[in-house]
Each structure stands twice: as C-alpha cells, then as structure tokens.
Design an enzyme around this catalytic site. Structure first.
Site, PDB file in Angstrom:
ATOM      1  N   GLU A 313      13.127 -16.572  -1.135  1.00  0.00           N
ATOM      2  CA  GLU A 313      14.036 -17.412  -0.775  1.00  0.00           C
ATOM      3  C   GLU A 313      14.847 -18.240  -1.701  1.00  0.00           C
ATOM      4  OE1 GLU A 313      11.917 -17.958   3.799  1.00  0.00           O
ATOM      5  OE2 GLU A 313      11.171 -19.380   1.891  1.00  0.00           O
ATOM      6  N   ASP A 387       5.417 -15.283   8.816  1.00  0.00           N
ATOM      7  CA  ASP A 387       5.613 -16.595   8.448  1.00  0.00           C
ATOM      8  C   ASP A 387       4.974 -17.649   9.340  1.00  0.00           C
ATOM      9  OD1 ASP A 387       6.234 -18.899   7.083  1.00  0.00           O
ATOM     10  OD2 ASP A 387       8.370 -18.711   7.487  1.00  0.00           O
ATOM     11  N   GLU A 415       5.457 -25.786  12.151  1.00  0.00           N
ATOM     12  CA  GLU A 415       6.850 -25.662  12.081  1.00  0.00           C
ATOM     13  C   GLU A 415       7.248 -24.647  13.276  1.00  0.00           C
ATOM     14  OE1 GLU A 415       7.382 -23.216   8.523  1.00  0.00           O
ATOM     15  OE2 GLU A 415       9.366 -22.764   8.927  1.00  0.00           O
TER      16      GLU A 415
END
Lengths: 723, 723
Positions: A313, A387, A415
């Site tokens: 990323e 993820d 998240e």
C-alpha cells in the site's frame, strides 16, 4: 376553611418530584478493574476470613505495583482496608514474592510446583504454615508476581472461592503485543475512540496518568509489548528528539512487564539519515540501522524491536531496490540481534501490478521464503487473506511456513465492524480462527498450534492486536469494546481459552456478578459477532464497505483506480449470481490450503455456508441447506441481522437495573445507532444486489424506505479513523 | 538460639515498606465543582444547621437541574444527604423557584427585590417565614434559579457564612460566549488539550456525558452561548446532515441556558448552495441565507446566530465581490433578525495588499462604518490590535465606534502563552484590558464600559472567549488552565470583578480552603501573567514566536512571504536598537487612540515601560527608569521570568501536602516544562538580539548553554493546535 384547603392543594401542586439518580455514575475509565464491594454475603465473609493482610517480599517497582494492586483490589472488594504487614506468623495472609526473594522456610511448601513453569508463569497456592493459613502468589520473576496478583484478584472479581487454591498458569505465547496505528499528529488510523493517547508534544517530561493506567490494564491481561506507532510509518520516530519521548514511555511501562517496539520506515536511512539509498544490501544502510539500533538500546535496554510494513500500500521496502522481504527483514534483524531484539515483518502485501486474486498474493510472495529469515524474525500474518473482514476463512499461510515463526495479527479496532458504535464481541472471531484446522500435520493442526509453536516446534511465538484504544474517557469508545481489548489479551496469553469463558470473566469484572445479568449479557455478546456478519456480509461476502473510511455499505463502488480496491471485485454480482470463484475453476486460491481444506472449500456443497461466497460464484437460485434460494437466504440473513440488533437493544433495556446510568445510557445510544446502521446495511445491499437478482424480497424482509440513489449519494467526508 | 535470631533478622530484611498513597487521586474532570466535605468544623456546623432540605417550585428541566446541583453540592459539602422535601413549613429549608412559580405567601418577603433585576439575575435571601428560617433562591426566570443555585453553592465552596444573606446579582453583559475553533475532523485550531469534544461522527444519536458536563460547567460561571465551530469555517456545518447534529447539542445545552451559534463561511451559498456567487447584494444569495436561517430556526428555535471571519487570512468575504463588511454583516443580520438572532462580525482583518502597520488596519477598515450595521450586529474585536500576545495595549477600536456594539474577543487558549504546559493566569490580562482607559468620553471611559454598553448606551453587549477546552480528561490540559475558563466566565458575567477575587474563588472551589494554600497559590497565579511576559516578550516586544505553530521563540524568522508574518517585522532589531515605532514619526498608530492616550504613547518617556517597544524603536543604551540600559533591562527581564518560574515550581512543591497526588504531579511536570521553556526563550532571544546590541549579558543573567544555530535548528513538525 375551604379557601385554605384549596390554597393548600394549589400549593402542593407546585411541587414536583425531582428524581435523583441513586446509581453512581461510571464513566468506564476503570475498565475491568472496578473492584466493587462483593455483593454476595457468603462470599464476602469467606473472602474476609481468608484475606486479612498482605506480606510482600522483594523491593522492585513491579513488586511494589503488585502489592498496591492487591491492596486496592482487596480493599475495594472486601469493603475494608487490607493492610500490608511484615508479620508472616499471622493467619490468613496473602504472600507475594518471586522465588528468589521468598522466605526460605516456605520453599518446601512449593518445591515441585516450579518444575516446568515458564519465566512469566505464576503459582497461587493455599498452604498451611505453622498452623496458619496462607495464600502464596509466587513466580520465578517479578512480573509473574504481578500476573499472579491480577489472577488472584480476578478470582474474587468473578466470585470464586479462594480456599484450597493450587493454580499454575503461564502464557502460551512469548510476545503478546498491541499494535497502535497511531500517528505523530495523534490521529489514529482506524481509531474510533478519539485520538492517540500518546501526547508526543508533552513527552518526555509530562507523564500522563493514562500511560500508567494503560500499562496496568495491559498487565492485568498479560500483554507484554506495545508497538507505539503506525505501520504506515513516519521515520521521525527514530530521531533523537522522538526517541527521548519513546524512552520516557518505556520507563513507565517497564515495571508492568511491557516492552516498547517501534515501526521502522524502510526509507528512514534516506529521510532522516541523509543516505542516498535504503537498499538493504548496501553496507552503509546496514551500518545506519546498526547504529540506530545501538542508539535506541542505549536509551532503552529492553527495547522490543521493529514492526515493518514494507512494499505494501505504498510503503517503501526492499523491493524498491530489487531486493526481497528476506533481505529487508534480515538486515533489520541483524541490527537488533545483539540486544535481543526481534523483527516482525508483515505479510500484508498485495500489488497493483499483480493481476491474480488479492487473496493469494501474500501466500505466493512469502511461502517461498520459508526458512530463510533470521531466527529473530517473525512474519506477522493477518487472520485472513484479505483484510480484517467480519468473517474470513483462516489465512492459508498458517501452517504453510513450518520453518518460520508466524505471529497472528488480529484487529481489535473495528475498522470493518461498525467502528465504536457497534457491539461486536470479537473473541468469538478470534476463537473461530484459532480453532480452525489447517491440516498442516494432519487433523488437529489448528491455527492456535501454529501460533504457539507447538505444531512446528518454534520457540519464537507471538500475537499482535491492532489496538482499539484512544483518548476517549472509556478508552475504547464503546464500553463493550473494552471486552475486545480484554479478550484479545486473554487469548494472547492462552489461545485455547474459550470466548465464552472470557466473556463471562469480563462481564463479572466490569459490570456485575448477578447471575441473570451475566447469563443474559454473555449470550448477547457471544451472538453479537454472527449478528454483524448477518447484517454486513453474510454467506462469505466481504469488503463491500464504503471507500477509504470503510463506514457503511457501498457494494456499488467500481471506479477506484486499483481493481482490488473496489467492492465489485469482491462480490462479483451479476445476472447469473454472486460470489468470488476461488476454486480450481476460478482463482484457485483454494489450492493454497492443505488438501483436506482445499477439498472442502473447492466444492460449494462441502463449503461451510458461512464461507460460501468467499469461494464460489453461485446462481441467485442456488439452493441453500435450508431450501431457500441464495437470494432469499442473503435477504433473510440481512433481516436476521437487523432483528438480532433489535433484540440486543431490548435485552439491554431489560438489564437496566443492574447497570449504572452512565454506562447504561452510553450503550443504549450505541445500540440505537447500531440498529439504524444495520437497517442501512440491509436496505442498501439488498437494493443494490436486487438489480442483479431481479427477484422480490422474501416475506419477512422489510422493504427499504429509500431508494438506491439515496444510499449511493451518502458522503462522509469526516468519518473518523482514516490514516 | 543465635541461629534463630539471625534467621529472624534475615527474614525481616526481606520486607520492604510499600507506601500506599492515602491521597485520593483527582483527575481534574470535576473542575471547580469538587464539592468536597467542608473541613472547617465551625462552618460545617453552621452549614448543617442552616441547610436541612431543599424545596423546589417549578417543573422545567432547568429547575430540575438546579435542584439536582444543590442536592449534589450540599450533600457533598455537608457530608450528609440533603433531601428534597415538599414541606415548606419545616425549618432551615432552601427554596428555589422562579418568581412566577413561587408560593404566593412568600411574595411579601421579597417584594421590592425584583425592581430592576434583569431577566437572568437572581436573589439569594435569608428570610423568616412563620418563625422558620428559609433561604430563598429566586429569579425572574428559570435560568436565574440555576445561576443563583451555583452562586449559593459557591458561598459554601469558598467557606463563607450563609445566614443573613441578601444577594442580588445579574450579568452585566448579554452574550457571554465561548468560541470553539473546532474543525469537523476534531482537530482544534490553537487547541492544546487534546481534540474537539464534539464527536460529530457519533452525533446526533450519541450524547457524550461530556456535553452535559460542559454545559453544567459553563452555566456555573454564567456562560450562555457557544460557537461550536472554527472561525476558519467549513460550510459543511450548514448542511442538513450537520444541522441535525447541531440540533442535538442545542437540545442538551438549552436547559443550562446556553444557546448554540455557528460560524458562517461566507462562500457557503456556492459551496453547499450550488449558487455561482456569494455576493451579499445578490438577491439569490440573500434569499439563500434567509432560507438557511429558516431551516436552522425550525430545528433550533433559540439558535443564537452567526460568527463570521471574512476577508481575513484567506477566508472569503464580501470584498471578494467588491462589497464591504457592512454589506456582508447586514445580509446575514437580515436573515437571522426575524428569529431574534445576532451576527458577530470579526474585526480581525489585515491585508497583504496594505503596506501600513498591521496594528492599524482593523481600525482603519472598520471605524468608518460606525453606525451602518444593523442593530443585531456586533463587531467582535480582539483585546489588542495584533493577535493575543502575552501583552498588548488595548485595541484602539474600543471607544472609537460609539454607534456600533463592540464585543470583546479574549483568547482563553494559550496560543502565544505556552500552550497547555505554562501556568499563566489570564484574568490578570483580561482585567488589565478591561480597566484600560480609552478616554472616549473623558477620563474613566474604560474598555469595560465600552463593552457593557454603559459608555455609549448600547443594549447589545457581549464577550467572546476562544476556548481552551479539549477532550483531555481535565478539559484544559493544564489544571490551572481551568482557572482561565472559570475566570473568563466570571468576567463575562461581570467585567468589573477583580482578577484576584476570581483567583481566590477558583482556588477554594478547585483545591482547598486552607488559608496558607489559598494565599500562596493566589500570589503565584496573580504574578504568573507578568512572568510569561518577562520570559517571552518583555517591554512591549511581540509576535516573536515560532512560525505557524507559535511554539517557542523565533525572533530570527524573516523569510515568510507576507512581511507582517515575520517576527523581524515586529521587533525591528538593528544596530541602533529595537522596537516598532508607532508614533507620529513612525507608523502613527498612536493617532488611532483618543488624544490623552495618544499623547501618552507618543513619547517614550510617558509610555508605560511595559508597552515601550510596542510603540518605540529605541537605542540599545536607552536609559530605563531603573537606570539600566534597554539591553540590560531586556536581558534582566528574561532572567527574571526564568527565576519566577523557578519560584513557582518551588512554591508548588511546598504546597504538596494540600494537594492530591495526581494533580500535584501533573502541575509539577508542567512547571518543569515551563521552566525549561522559559530558559529556552531567554537563551534564544538574548543570543539573537545580542547580535545587534553587541553588548555583554549583564551580571545575573545566565549565559546560554547552546549557540544560536542550535535554537534556530529546532523544528516542531507536529506541534499541536495548527489549523
């Protein structure tokens, strides 16, 4: 007379009843360390007769902290001050000591207990000594005494008897870490409980009471390390100005058995070292890291080591120099090895240049390196291959690298699971992953056995939890999110504990020992993880959240520059059906599992339905085990999720009498938000998928109030937690 | 036998003394509302005999809150529960009521007391009724009852007798506001106590207990309005999504007498209204604001109005369309006028296109518009003409706009005064400004009289304080910064109160009534403002802080694009001397004052030395009143500032016995930082200025340990509080 009476009535009518709440407000700051007076009178008498005073051997700060904790906890729960005394000849004494400091007369009482007890383990034992009753809390070293003290207190917190004790316990994993994704400006990536508790500006001089209370809470569940900084790293943390601040934190944490770790930005030699390269095979670069390690260890002799996110990323890494993960990790490992430090090298990688299934890339990139890492390197692997979704099958890397210590990375912060307003008890998720069978060495090769080193005989073991802690007064935003911190710590201590047992412990310590409350809330917590799966991503759906902030549903997003950033990449809904074909006929991600697992996942009929669409693209009219079509099943799951949140809310309301007003109201407001957002998920996802299925909503599923355009128009420019 | 004795000695040597702190930890969350049990036994008896119960008339939420506060406060300070009763025939009752709800039999007892009492005022009166002793807390309306309740509690908090009371009090200013420079991402411009307490993401559903406690604290000092958002404004706050959140806060604050206000971004009609212009004379723009006001008032019927920063530091405004401040302010005023709203238009303007002295520009730009604003517009003027410096002469606009209501803008947050680690008692600064004489109507025309409307007979009056509140547990970062919030509120209520009286109140309410402690700490607080001036900007120096973040000294900065952003612009040090010539021979800023003041400031010899270099560029060997040269005087002041901080630290240490451990340690750590930074200021400034003076440091001034290059090299990329 009549006039007077009338007057009096009038007069009385002016009075109002102002109800003053009698329930003490509780802001949640004290977490699971409430130490309220024991309400059960029989137990209270039992505790009072068993605990009269505390005797302390040893002079370290850790021992001092243990004594203070016992005094505070026992005095609170017994409702009377429990004094420290120096007289071991008195009756009903709690004795705390490390083995080496222990009065020698006591040694015969515990002689065989210390065989095979690891360094951080402890013994809690009821003994008779010269006709007096004593409770010994003994460990090989001081930190075990602190762990034992918390364990003893927990017995009282959970209303257990404390006579005839003979408890031996020790952590199964060596490194039990929190990972803080905290930035130097105090924003927290994926943080939903305010901002970073690290006040870098006021450090090193100003030691916030939070730091001490943070260390204490972590020690109480056995967490022994903390990575202070975000994996999307800033090299500034490695400059002397910041290392001085890190040192101050390390000094606070040390007596609580907690080591500090930092994230190492791979390009730091360029950014703060004035070198022209960060090539891990460049000698100057290697020397720079060695010097940096020396500088750090001079300040912090027990510095834990580095956590690295490289070539992922946008983060720099060895591949920028045509080197590989081994080159990068080993260079850093060599730098910290002289001081006993470790490197945790993250396996969370996927590339915009690699067109294969994102779920396969970490395995493909890392497994070939098995056995090539230095022996102070751990490869840190997220629980699933994508993820931190509400549900993912276990990561195929577990079991696949027998010569490389793998550390588990769980996410504690929510998240993808509703931020800090959704009540989701995550140990249920952790347990599911830890108990999953990799078949690496045949049946029974659970992920837990990979992690604890027993399967492949590794001694370097660990677990990392991405912290949900912020500077909200209650630490985690949602009072029940405290249970995820607690539960993570307990599972890092012992990955074989059951999520249910942990929930019960936490409820009793945090709220109440009332059996009705414990039973009801435990059931609610245990169910809560499946509930969030139901209203967000049932049947193996994944990664259909809003872009960037990951807040709310957005399965329609298809315009992001990298294909694997788009929800449509993951659900692949079309006129035929829905789901990601990862079987042999698809991306063949199933081949990364050991044969027994591969075989199970490769066929829809043998795939557990909870993981169905993770592995298979199936027609809308595919028949589920319950005879519903896939479309109906999906719709019913979304509705079920909503119904279950509604049940949580009504359950909570029924429990009002057991809870202080402040926490009751906080949780109630959060549940109301969760209910609103569960409906939002249901309506937005079903409206969107219905475009493809072209099928009506089954009976029992509420029709959306708004249309798809509305849901697609929603924007959240300041949703919290972005990096 | 000898063996046994030896053994016993050995045994005893293993014991350590673990000291358990007996002092209850106090995290400061409760501010000045501690309500600890009264320690003076005579007073305690007096209180107990005077207060037996509480009788409440009325049913509003405000009355309910008043009753709850009295019960909480009295029960705490008397050490026994003070019940609410409905029996007014009993003795020693506290009666709270608005005039209209009051039992009619009581009216004769107070008949003349309500003549001339303003709406928010209250009466606290000890009376005899049917031979029983009562204490009446009566007001015209409910909010006055709450103010009166807090005032009554303060009597006990500050250890005053509560018999024979006959107190009438009412606010001198109508609008007593906090200005929050809080952004939607929860960063706070110039915030040093964590982040914004407004958790926009969780609003409107989640009502943080902080919101309630914030309202309560403000009501306790009489603050009656809050601007929720930064003057560097974001139009998003005016969208329905955010107005729903604002409404939720307004609902929380309403029963505490607090109205919400918002900052209006002047370009909002373009940004969120899809118009092509924000020209205030465009009818569509006018209509857009009228519609927006209607929309807001439908949600929030008591919405306070708008605060606007326009055409200042890059903010859009009417000048973008060749219109002026009057055009802009009046357009907004017309939009809110139908609902009783007001507009506060800030005079803090200075232009990169205007080469004249920045100190002159606000006056030049605004004074010509006197009398042209609508009658619901206030022009909001900072206390000085530059920007919240440790010391500034009062702003020349005060007194210069007799036909325009001016509201005072003070800064409570310590942007230029040491963030949240320097102990600076700001009411001393506020008092200095409020008591300054403008001579607008001859001698005695103080700034306070301008502000309270008495000088020019305005009825629209107000004060604004830029908040120092954040989500730190103790609200303000530094425990003593709570005194600045408190003191600001008290001065907004009554700008004629003395800073010393306020300090004493605050110390007694917050820490202790012990006379030694009160006297010592009061002296320390009163002196603290002069101390920060001494070690930062003595003799009228100003704006020599670090760029952007304003942290630490940086008098050398000269490379910023706008001249008036550079410290060298303000101190003008050169080989001849130092200071900004604002006299007739210089920028002629002195001419903006009324003649008496102009005359005083125009000559160095008649200028108070505290303001000397604000108005004069003087040679390094200029003789001060104390016979030192200017250079020596400056050097000695810097040293004196350091010495005084050292004294504060030792004073604090001597007071340890009066203070709980947590607050004691917090303040001690902050004082240590302050001492370090005071030395930094002294050393960096003197090294820099010495380049020009070329004179040695006088005796008694410590030589710097480091050289100027070192101080110039310091960088603080993540200093808090940037916008």
């Amino acid at each position: 007379m009549a006039f007077i009476l009338q007057k009096a009535r009038l007069f009385l009518s002016f009075f109002i009843v102002v109800t003053f709440s009698q329930t003490y407000a509780n802001n949640g700051y004290d977490l699971w360390l409430q130490y309220k007076k024991t309400e059960n009178n029989n137990l209270l008498s039992h505790y009072k007769s068993t605990v009269k005073s505390i005797v302390v051997f040893g002079t370290s700060k850790t021992i001092e902290i243990s004594a203070r904790e016992l005094k505070k906890g026992l005095s609170g729960m017994l409702g009377q001050t429990i004094p420290k005394t120096s007289n071991i000849e008195s009756d009903n004494v709690i004795v705390i000591s490390s083995l080496s400091n222990l009065e020698k007369n006591f040694l015969p009482l515990i002689e065989n207990d210390f065989v095979n007890l690891p360094d951080e383990g402890f013994l809690i034992k009821s003994v008779k000594y010269r006709n007096k009753n004593l409770t010994l809390i003994i460990s090989k070293n001081d930190i075990g005494v602190l762990y034992g003290s918390f364990a003893f207190l927990r017995l009282l917190q959970t209303n257990q008897r404390i006579d005839n004790l003979n408890i031996k316990d020790a952590p199964r994993l060596k490194h039990r870490l929190l990972n803080h994704w905290d930035n130097p400006d105090r924003t927290v990536e994926r943080g939903y409980a305010g901002f970073s508790i690290w006040n870098w500006h006021k450090l090193p001089e100003y030691i916030d009471q939070r730091y001490i209370d943070y260390a204490r809470a972590n020690a109480s569940v056995g967490i022994n390390g903390t990575v202070l900084t975000n994996v999307n790293a800033n090299a500034l943390i490695l400059t002397p100005e910041y290392l001085e601040k890190v040192e101050a934190l390390a000094n606070v944490f040390r007596p609580y058995g907690i080591k500090v770790y930092l994230t190492a930005r791979f390009s730091a030699p360029i950014q703060i070292g004035k070198l022209e390269t960060a090539d891990p095979l460049d000698e100057k670069v290697q020397q720079w890291w060695k010097n940096k390690a020396k500088e750090i260890y001079e300040r912090i002799p027990d510095f834990g080591g580095f956590l690295v996110k490289a070539n992922s990323e946008g983060q720099p890494g060895p591949q920028n120099y045509r080197r590989n993960h081994v080159d990068g990790a080993n260079m850093l490992a060599d730098a910290v090895a002289p001081y006993g430090g470790i490197v945790m090298w993250r396996a969370f990688v996927y590339s915009e240049h690699d067109p294969t299934d994102r779920a396969k890339q970490a395995y493909s990139e890392f497994v070939p390196y098995d056995g090539q890492f230095r022996n102070n390197v751990m490869v840190q692997v997220k629980n699933g291959a994508i993820d931190f979704q509400p549900r993912e099958p276990f990561h195929p890397m577990f079991g696949a690298m027998p010569h490389t210590p793998l550390t588990m990375e769980f996410q504690i912060t929510q998240e993808y699971l509703g931020f800090s307003t959704h009540l989701v008890y995550l140990p249920k998720l952790y347990e599911e992953v830890l108990q999953a069978d990799t078949y690496a060495q045949g049946k029974g090769s659970t992920v837990a056995k990979v992690i604890d080193g027993s399967l492949h005989n590794n001694s370097l073991t660990g677990m990392a939890g991405v912290s949900n802690i912020g500077n909200d007064i209650n630490w985690t935003g949602h009072h029940f999110a405290q249970a995820n911190w607690y539960g993570y710590g307990r599972l890092a201590w012992n990955p074989y504990l059951s999520a249910e047992k942990i929930a019960e412990e936490w409820i009793r310590c945090t709220f109440s020992n009332s059996e009705e409350f414990v039973d009801t809330i435990k059931r609610m917590m245990i169910k809560s993880r499946e509930t969030v799966v139901n209203y967000m991503t049932p049947y193996g759906l994944h990664h259909i959240m809003g872009t960037g902030h990951h807040y709310g549903p957005a399965p329609w997003v298809s315009n992001l520059p990298r294909p694997e950033w788009n929800p449509v990449y993951y659900h692949k809904a079309d006129g035929y059906g829905i789901g990601f074909n990862r079987t042999k006929s698809g991306s063949n991600a199933t081949s990364q599992y050991f044969p027994e697992v591969e075989k199970m996942y490769d066929k829809a009929k043998t795939t557990p339905e909870k993981d169905l669409l993770w592995f298979h693209h199936l027609p809308w009219d595919y028949k589920l085990k319950n005879e519903l079509t896939l479309w109906e099943g999906i719709a019913m799951k979304y509705q079920q999720g909503v119904n279950e949140v509604y049940e949580m809310l009504t359950t909570w309301e029924k429990m009002k009498k057991y809870i202080d007003n402040e926490r009751y109201n906080d949780v109630k407001m959060s549940l109301e938000i969760q209910l609103k957002e569960a409906k939002w998920w249901r309506d937005a996802c079903l409206l969107y998928f219905q475009q493809f299925s072209e099928m009506p909503l089954p009976d029992g599923v509420h029709a959306p109030n708004k249309n798809l355009d509305y849901y697609q128009s929603l924007k959240f420019p300041y949703a919290p937690g972005r990096g």
